[in-house]
Design an enzyme around this catalytic site. Structure first.
Site, short mmCIF file in Angstrom:
data_model
loop_
_atom_site.label_atom_id
_atom_site.label_comp_id
_atom_site.label_asym_id
_atom_site.label_seq_id
_atom_site.Cartn_x
_atom_site.Cartn_y
_atom_site.Cartn_z
N GLU A 137 38.90 -22.33 29.59
CA GLU A 137 38.05 -21.40 28.85
C GLU A 137 38.08 -20.00 29.44
OE1 GLU A 137 37.02 -21.94 26.05
OE2 GLU A 137 37.03 -24.12 25.89
N TYR B 72 29.55 -17.72 25.49
CA TYR B 72 30.62 -18.52 24.90
C TYR B 72 31.07 -19.64 25.84
CZ TYR B 72 35.14 -20.29 23.95
OH TYR B 72 36.16 -21.18 23.78
N ASP C 224 33.09 -17.45 19.14
CA ASP C 224 34.19 -16.61 19.58
C ASP C 224 34.74 -15.85 18.37
OD1 ASP C 224 35.52 -18.55 18.15
OD2 ASP C 224 37.26 -18.53 19.49
#
Length: 354
Positions: A38, A121, A139
DNA sequence: AACTCGGGGAG
DNA sequence: CTCCCAGAGTT
């Protein structure tokens, strides 16, 4: 929960299970691996980040391995991926988890959010994928899919837009399979509901998508235009001594490429010639200490290195000196330092036959 | 709220 | 050329 949520979620996940790409971080719930992927994929395309993910997992199988690595080594592995604060924060967080949390990765949204480099996020992504918690990610893909499906024209790069879409995503998420829902909506945005010319005629949602019904797909999502780019003029001094040594400096302070290495840099307000270069105090600091024998310009036409917010008009000056002084390194070792792509491109071209 | 921080792919 | 990518941190 919105009335439309089950319809949206079920259809989306069905599409995902049929169309998802096989990616290495999709076969695990290991929070270290999910976190690593991520961070790397922030503002970065999957295909660009993928080789870096594989490199890092091989070099650092466990978070303790990353924590114990020197920062320069982490930056070197990260070289070319951009946004280097991600690498520094990644390393700092690895040390934090490894040392102060005894290797136990935070397992909920609130605690994840405290980690350096982990924002809304990423905290939501890890919480949902690794720990099955119903935290919706928002996102660039989610903004696009939701703004079109619901016909929302609130600009996404405003505080109001971020709050509105976060709230909407949170009301849509499938609480029984939050990780799958989150990955499904992102994959759908990345692979089908694409920014330019999406294939709406064959979309699973074309009977319910507001933007498609109102022919506003190309106008969504709305975004406030950012300001124009800044133009800068870089002059790199590539010192070459007779015993094949040169000078690299580490960038410190604020600005781009923090903690990466580069040749001594003189920034000017415009393009300069050799006589102007020789008069600059920054250059004279070097000419006092070094016995300069010759100066030549490597590229008459500046290399324009384009970043998203500035254009770097760059020329490389080859400065030949008679002897090695202090603070030089063998030219053969330049490749061991983490450098910006701008420098890497020059090095591979200039030192190819060296 | 606005700015800063990289590099690359797609059209 | 323009847009934007599995955003976060700072001012």
């Amino acid at each position: 929960m919105l009335k439309i949520a089950p319809y949206f979620s079920n259809k989306l996940i069905a599409w995902y299970l049929q169309n998802k790409r096989e990616l290495p971080w999709r076969n695990t719930a290991n929070p270290y691996h999910i976190w690593l992927s991520e961070i790397m994929l922030q503002q970065t395309r999957v295909l660009q980040g993928l080789p870096y993910y594989l490199k890092f997992v091989e070099a650092y199988p466990k978070i303790e391995d990353l924590a114990n690595a020197p920062e320069d080594e982490v930056l070197k592995l990260w070289q070319g991926l951009g946004y280097y604060s991600r690498a520094r924060n990644l390393h700092a967080t690895a040390k934090m988890v490894s040392e102060e949390m005894k290797g136990a990765f935070p397992n909920n949204y609130k605690d994840l959010l405290k980690l350096k480099g982990v924002g809304d996020y990423t905290a939501s992504a890890i919480a949902s994928i690794s720990f099955n918690q119903p935290e919706a990610v928002v996102d660039g893909n989610v903004y696009r899919v939701l703004s079109r499906f619901f016909g929302i024209s609130t600009p996404i790069n405003t505080t109001a837009g971020q709050k509105e879409f976060k709230k909407l995503a949170q009301r849509l998420i499938d609480k029984d399979q939050p990780g799958t829902f989150n990955q499904a909506i992102m994959e759908f945005g990345a692979r089908f509901c694409v920014p330019q010319n999406p294939d709406c005629g064959n979309c699973i949602f074309n009977d319910s998508c507001v933007a498609f019904q109102q022919r506003k797909v190309s106008q969504l999502p709305m975004k406030i235009k950012s300001k124009t780019v800044k133009i800068r003029f870089f002059n790199y001094l590539v010192f070459l001594s007779e015993n094949e040594r040169t000078i690299l400096q580490q960038r410190n302070g604020k600005g781009i490429w923090h903690k990466l290495y580069e040749f001594p840099l003189i920034e000017t307000s415009e393009e300069i010639n050799l006589s102007m270069l020789k008069k600059l105090p920054q250059f004279q600091d070097f000419s006092k200490k070094l016995n300069i024998e010759n100066i030549s310009l490597f590229n008459e036409k500046p290399v324009v290195h384009k970043l998203s917010h500035q254009h770097l008009n760059t020329r490389f000056w080859i400065v030949e000196t008679s002897e090695a002084s202090e603070s030089t390194i063998p030219i053969s070792e330049v490749k061991n330092y983490a450098v910006p792509v701008l420098i890497e491109n020059f090095v591979s071209e200039f030192f190819e036959n060296y």
